[in-house]
Design a protein around this motif. Structure first.
Motif, PDB file in Angstrom:
ATOM      1  N   SER A 193       0.703  -1.280   0.114  1.00 64.68           N
ATOM      2  CA  SER A 193       0.039  -0.058   0.031  1.00 64.68           C
ATOM      3  C   SER A 193       0.713   1.175  -0.143  1.00 64.68           C
ATOM      4  O   SER A 193       0.826   2.228  -0.470  1.00 64.68           O
ATOM      5  CB  SER A 193      -0.849  -0.101   1.240  1.00 64.68           C
ATOM      6  OG  SER A 193      -1.842  -1.037   1.315  1.00 64.68           O
ATOM      7  N   ASP A 293      -8.133  -1.149   1.584  1.00 69.35           N
ATOM      8  CA  ASP A 293      -8.659  -1.770   0.432  1.00 69.35           C
ATOM      9  C   ASP A 293      -8.625  -1.006  -0.865  1.00 69.35           C
ATOM     10  O   ASP A 293      -8.125  -1.339  -1.821  1.00 69.35           O
ATOM     11  CB  ASP A 293     -10.105  -1.951   0.480  1.00 69.35           C
ATOM     12  CG  ASP A 293     -10.774  -2.659   1.796  1.00 69.35           C
ATOM     13  OD1 ASP A 293     -10.857  -3.847   1.593  1.00 69.35           O
ATOM     14  OD2 ASP A 293     -10.639  -2.287   2.979  1.00 69.35           O
ATOM     15  N   ALA A 294      -8.610   0.357  -0.836  1.00 62.96           N
ATOM     16  CA  ALA A 294      -8.423   1.402  -1.905  1.00 62.96           C
ATOM     17  C   ALA A 294      -7.244   1.440  -2.283  1.00 62.96           C
ATOM     18  O   ALA A 294      -6.665   1.371  -3.397  1.00 62.96           O
ATOM     19  CB  ALA A 294      -9.078   2.605  -1.631  1.00 62.96           C
ATOM     20  N   GLU A 297      -5.966  -1.910  -4.116  1.00 61.00           N
ATOM     21  CA  GLU A 297      -6.549  -2.010  -5.333  1.00 61.00           C
ATOM     22  C   GLU A 297      -5.855  -1.093  -6.328  1.00 61.00           C
ATOM     23  O   GLU A 297      -5.495  -1.500  -7.377  1.00 61.00           O
ATOM     24  CB  GLU A 297      -7.958  -1.314  -5.328  1.00 61.00           C
ATOM     25  CG  GLU A 297      -8.831  -1.193  -6.608  1.00 61.00           C
ATOM     26  CD  GLU A 297      -8.444  -2.459  -7.475  1.00 61.00           C
ATOM     27  OE1 GLU A 297      -8.303  -2.313  -8.886  1.00 61.00           O
ATOM     28  OE2 GLU A 297      -8.535  -3.525  -7.077  1.00 61.00           O
ATOM     29  N   ALA A 300      -2.690  -3.013  -7.058  1.00 60.31           N
ATOM     30  CA  ALA A 300      -3.230  -3.781  -8.291  1.00 60.31           C
ATOM     31  C   ALA A 300      -3.240  -3.518  -9.638  1.00 60.31           C
ATOM     32  O   ALA A 300      -2.985  -3.940 -10.348  1.00 60.31           O
ATOM     33  CB  ALA A 300      -4.456  -4.803  -7.855  1.00 60.31           C
ATOM     34  N   ARG A 301      -4.004  -2.181  -9.683  1.00 64.23           N
ATOM     35  CA  ARG A 301      -4.089  -1.510 -10.821  1.00 64.23           C
ATOM     36  C   ARG A 301      -2.734  -1.106 -11.432  1.00 64.23           C
ATOM     37  O   ARG A 301      -2.545  -1.180 -12.841  1.00 64.23           O
ATOM     38  CB  ARG A 301      -4.997  -0.528 -10.703  1.00 64.23           C
ATOM     39  CG  ARG A 301      -5.406   0.245 -11.923  1.00 64.23           C
ATOM     40  CD  ARG A 301      -6.497   1.151 -11.802  1.00 64.23           C
ATOM     41  NE  ARG A 301      -6.467   2.218 -10.929  1.00 64.23           N
ATOM     42  CZ  ARG A 301      -7.178   2.641  -9.908  1.00 64.23           C
ATOM     43  NH1 ARG A 301      -7.941   1.537  -9.285  1.00 64.23           N
ATOM     44  NH2 ARG A 301      -6.733   3.434  -9.088  1.00 64.23           N
TER      45      ARG A 301
END
Length: 334
Positions: A193, A293-294, A297, A300-301
């Protein structure tokens, strides 16, 4: 020479040996001055350390003498100071002190501890960080003002991810921003993160911010040290004294103060007065627990759409899955 004095700290009596030993020759601050400083900011430093496994950065003869980091609890640890077992990247472990009362801070200061380095975990869940710590580190050619601009951009990045940060001076030229977390993620996930956040910040300010691990590639930019979120990496706690000649401290700030603040404004002499007037400006930090979470994500993107995977770990870590080669670029070319 005063051989010792005894201080009442809460329900404890803490003995301070050789209280007149000079710890900061440039300012004339003694061991007693350092101990009394920590008592003056007690609620704040204890909030930053409470229940956290903590490494002690010790200067038994002051900043002009030798120093060492003490990860394992000292053998003469009082029975009322709890410890917690933490595991290093190598698989080895240590029992570190976990302050739960101000007397533990004073006791450690008597040992010559200037800076406290707490892990981003609590002793009940040592594998699950409850803080994401972002280190904005000015490189040669940059200064605090450059870190301020990066911090302002970072604040917007965090807001876009549903996160909120609490800023503080590093005690040097940089800034630290803490994000309190729900302790649901591993060190690897928290570091992932941090990398995603750092890359987004770099995209927004490519001429002023870098995520390059290798110094030769950083240039005159603010380095976002994502590896401060790796296991066994720690940042000086809020209110910690830093081992520099003028006795600065790591000062918690409100966002409205960041631009106007100057790191040299906060030291062993000035912080007690600020604390008496303002209190702990980060007192509400522990009342929050954000989710990643964001940010995960976004990571991952980055990997899915831009091919941006992991970045190098510190040299003392074992090789991690998906990690690129730890080879200095100038050497790799040959």
């Amino acid at each position: 020479m005063v051989k010792a004095l005894e201080l009442t700290v809460g329900e404890r009596t803490v003995r301070v040996s050789h209280p007149d030993k000079v710890y900061f020759p440039e300012r004339g601050f003694t061991k007693e001055d350092v101990v009394r400083y920590y008592l003056a900011v007690g609620a704040g430093v204890l909030r930053a350390l409470r229940d956290r496994p903590t490494t002690l950065e010790r200067y038994p003869d002051g900043v002009a003498g030798e120093s060492f980091f003490q990860k394992r609890a000292p053998r003469n640890l009082p029975e009322w100071i709890p410890t917690s077992r933490i595991t290093f990247p190598s698989g080895r472990y240590a029992d570190e002190i976990c302050p739960t009362e101000l007397a533990a801070v004073a006791w450690a200061a008597n040992l010559g501890t200037l800076t406290f380095h707490p892990w981003p975990v609590r002793r009940a869940r040592t594998d699950h960080p409850d803080e994401l710590r972002i280190d904005l580190d000015p490189q040669p050619g940059t200064d605090y003002e450059d870190a301020v601009r990066a911090a302002e951009e970072l604040r917007d990045v965090l807001d876009g991810l549903g996160l909120r940060g609490w800023p503080k001076t590093s005690g040097g030229r940089g800034l630290h921003v803490y994000v309190p977390l729900a302790p649901e993620w591993t060190f690897v996930q928290v570091r992932r993160s941090a990398i995603a956040i750092a890359r987004e910040l770099e995209r927004r300010a490519p001429r002023r911010v870098t995520t390059s691990w290798w110094k030769e590639e950083r240039g005159a930019k603010i380095f976002v040290d994502y590896n401060q979120t790796a296991r066994d990496r720690t940042i000086a706690s809020a209110y910690s004294v830093r081992p520099r000649p003028h006795a600065p401290v790591s000062a918690p700030l409100r966002w409205s103060e960041v631009a106007a603040a100057r790191p040299r404004d906060f030291d062993v002499a000035t912080m007690p007065a600020r604390f008496a007037e303002e209190g702990d400006v980060h007192a509400d930090l522990d009342a929050h627990a954000f989710r990643l979470d964001a940010a995960l994500e976004l990571a991952a993107r980055d990997e899915r759409e831009h091919g941006l995977g992991d970045l190098p770990y510190p040299p003392d870590h074992p090789k991690m899955a998906g990690e690129p080669k730890r080879v200095q670029p100038s050497r790799a070319k040959h």
